[in-house]
Design an enzyme around this catalytic site. Sequence first.
Site, PDB file in Angstrom:
ATOM      1  N   HIS A  30      -0.878   6.241   3.202  1.00 58.52           N
ATOM      2  CA  HIS A  30      -2.217   6.808   3.059  1.00 58.52           C
ATOM      3  C   HIS A  30      -2.841   7.064   4.424  1.00 58.52           C
ATOM      4  O   HIS A  30      -2.459   6.461   5.426  1.00 58.52           O
ATOM      5  CB  HIS A  30      -3.126   5.871   2.253  1.00 58.52           C
ATOM      6  CG  HIS A  30      -3.349   4.542   2.890  1.00 58.52           C
ATOM      7  ND1 HIS A  30      -2.447   3.504   2.770  1.00 58.52           N
ATOM      8  CD2 HIS A  30      -4.342   4.070   3.683  1.00 58.52           C
ATOM      9  CE1 HIS A  30      -2.891   2.455   3.452  1.00 58.52           C
ATOM     10  NE2 HIS A  30      -4.042   2.768   4.021  1.00 58.52           N
TER      11      HIS A  30
ATOM     12  N   ARG B 165       0.837  -1.192   0.000  1.00 56.28           N
ATOM     13  CA  ARG B 165       0.000   0.000   0.000  1.00 56.28           C
ATOM     14  C   ARG B 165       0.875   1.246   0.000  1.00 56.28           C
ATOM     15  O   ARG B 165       1.818   1.334   0.795  1.00 56.28           O
ATOM     16  CB  ARG B 165      -0.878   0.055   1.266  1.00 56.28           C
ATOM     17  CG  ARG B 165      -1.970  -0.979   1.421  1.00 56.28           C
ATOM     18  CD  ARG B 165      -2.968  -1.078   0.309  1.00 56.28           C
ATOM     19  NE  ARG B 165      -3.394   0.139  -0.376  1.00 56.28           N
ATOM     20  CZ  ARG B 165      -4.305   1.021   0.055  1.00 56.28           C
ATOM     21  NH1 ARG B 165      -4.899   0.834   1.204  1.00 56.28           N
ATOM     22  NH2 ARG B 165      -4.626   2.074  -0.657  1.00 56.28           N
TER      23      ARG B 165
ATOM     24  N   HIS C 299      -6.779   7.155   6.042  1.00 53.23           N
ATOM     25  CA  HIS C 299      -8.211   6.883   5.809  1.00 53.23           C
ATOM     26  C   HIS C 299      -9.039   8.063   6.325  1.00 53.23           C
ATOM     27  O   HIS C 299      -8.754   8.589   7.405  1.00 53.23           O
ATOM     28  CB  HIS C 299      -8.644   5.628   6.564  1.00 53.23           C
ATOM     29  CG  HIS C 299      -7.963   4.375   6.098  1.00 53.23           C
ATOM     30  ND1 HIS C 299      -8.515   3.514   5.189  1.00 53.23           N
ATOM     31  CD2 HIS C 299      -6.754   3.836   6.427  1.00 53.23           C
ATOM     32  CE1 HIS C 299      -7.699   2.489   4.982  1.00 53.23           C
ATOM     33  NE2 HIS C 299      -6.626   2.659   5.724  1.00 53.23           N
TER      34      HIS C 299
END
Lengths: 208, 278
Positions: B196, B193, B198
């Site tokens: 990031h 991933r 959320h």
Amino acid sequence: MPQPLNYLKETASQTAGPYVHIGLIPAMAGFDIFEKNFSNVLVTPDAKGERITLEGRVLDGSGSPLRDVLLEIWQANAAGRYNHPADRSAGAVGEEFRGWGRAGSDFESGLVTFETIKPGAIVDRAGRKCAPHVNIWIVARGINIGLNTRLYFSDEEAANAADPVLNLVEPPVRRKTLIATRSERAGKVVYSFTINLQGPEETVFFDV
Amino acid sequence: MILSTDRARSRPQGETTPMNAQAPASRDPRLNSPEPFTPRDGGFFQRDRTIHPPAYAPGYKSSVLRSPRQALLSIENSVSEITGPVFGHNDLGPLDNDLIRNYAKDGDPVGERIIVHGRVLDETGRGVPNTLVEFWQANAGGRYRHKKDTYLAPVDPNFGGCGRALTDDAGYYYFRTVKPGPYPWRNFVNSWRPAHIHFSVFGSGFAQRLITQMYFEGDPLIPICPILTTIPDKDALDRLVAPLDLNASIPLDSLAYRFDIVLRGQRSTYFENRPEGN
């Protein structure tokens, strides 16, 4: 060239992922961080209405329960009134019932429960009476954009038969996927539901 | 109803009623309403699903068994959709938007100190005021504080990894944190991933509810991420990438990234006397 409209575009959805609990229900992730937490208990001592438990599971295409799913519910109070300024209906509304809650499924059983009150019937903007219902929003790993569905109540047969949204569901055999079954357990009223993401019993999901 | 009224009025005088006509329905009380015609019904713009990932996106394997296969049933917004939960400052604690301090035990967490800020708007460009924004993330090493995360990178004793904020009257929010690290996950055997954060956003009605992820400008993992690439629209994907915002950084302290979030547009306000954007 005509005048440009210049609307913005909605931000794209992304999956909530397997660790959604960290942000939304940190106690389920295994730690305590916020002074105040949201929960699956909507009912308060002062809330009017019949106390009910909603209890269900979300099943994947293999029939297995999702054990990392998060559900939110949004509902009217017992008078059929949402606790929001855009609901201009006549029913009384107060701080004792927000009408919203969230729950993560149990990591072992996949069970999701809410402690709430049974909502009253609402009137839609065309003046039609709508059967009592709870709005549900579902997110999880593997769900790319939140799923909207509703729960209606098995003991509201007449109201359900006249409900303008249930009557849009075709073929009619699929309407039962939206109806929670009433039972009594140790003196408590429980409505049970199953949300099937796929398969012949796939639940009706809405594009709201 | 306006249309049917006009039609009724335009019926020629003296027209006879057919023998088989049913008794006229009782007159809709709204026809006597003094309210003028208004487009302001509070409904949301139809969601443009071409910019969202489809439910079934086999490159992201978890979606295969978890994607509905029947068509969604499209329903017009009723009061159930245009309303939604209302939150206030009473729901929050004073450190909720400071991830550097809200779980600190014996010092600050490890990692690049950053500020993330932006506005929550709707598709008309109006700010969405007083709406709840929640966020969660891995620590600087790419490890989540979650009992189901088994990645070998260590948890940081001073980092919880979650927070929340309420937008102000203009829809503005901000929080402070450390930049999350990338991490491996089991999709393909070497899937990673990109870094990031959320985001969960409410808006004013339940039909605006949205969960998404913010990415960081320049991350080479972005174009090869099986989750990000579920988004079919290149521009929509780019809008999830927050640029470095040097002007908002604090010299000698923290860098800043800017992330605006757009929710579905609303035809209007509910009450003529309410400020726009509600």
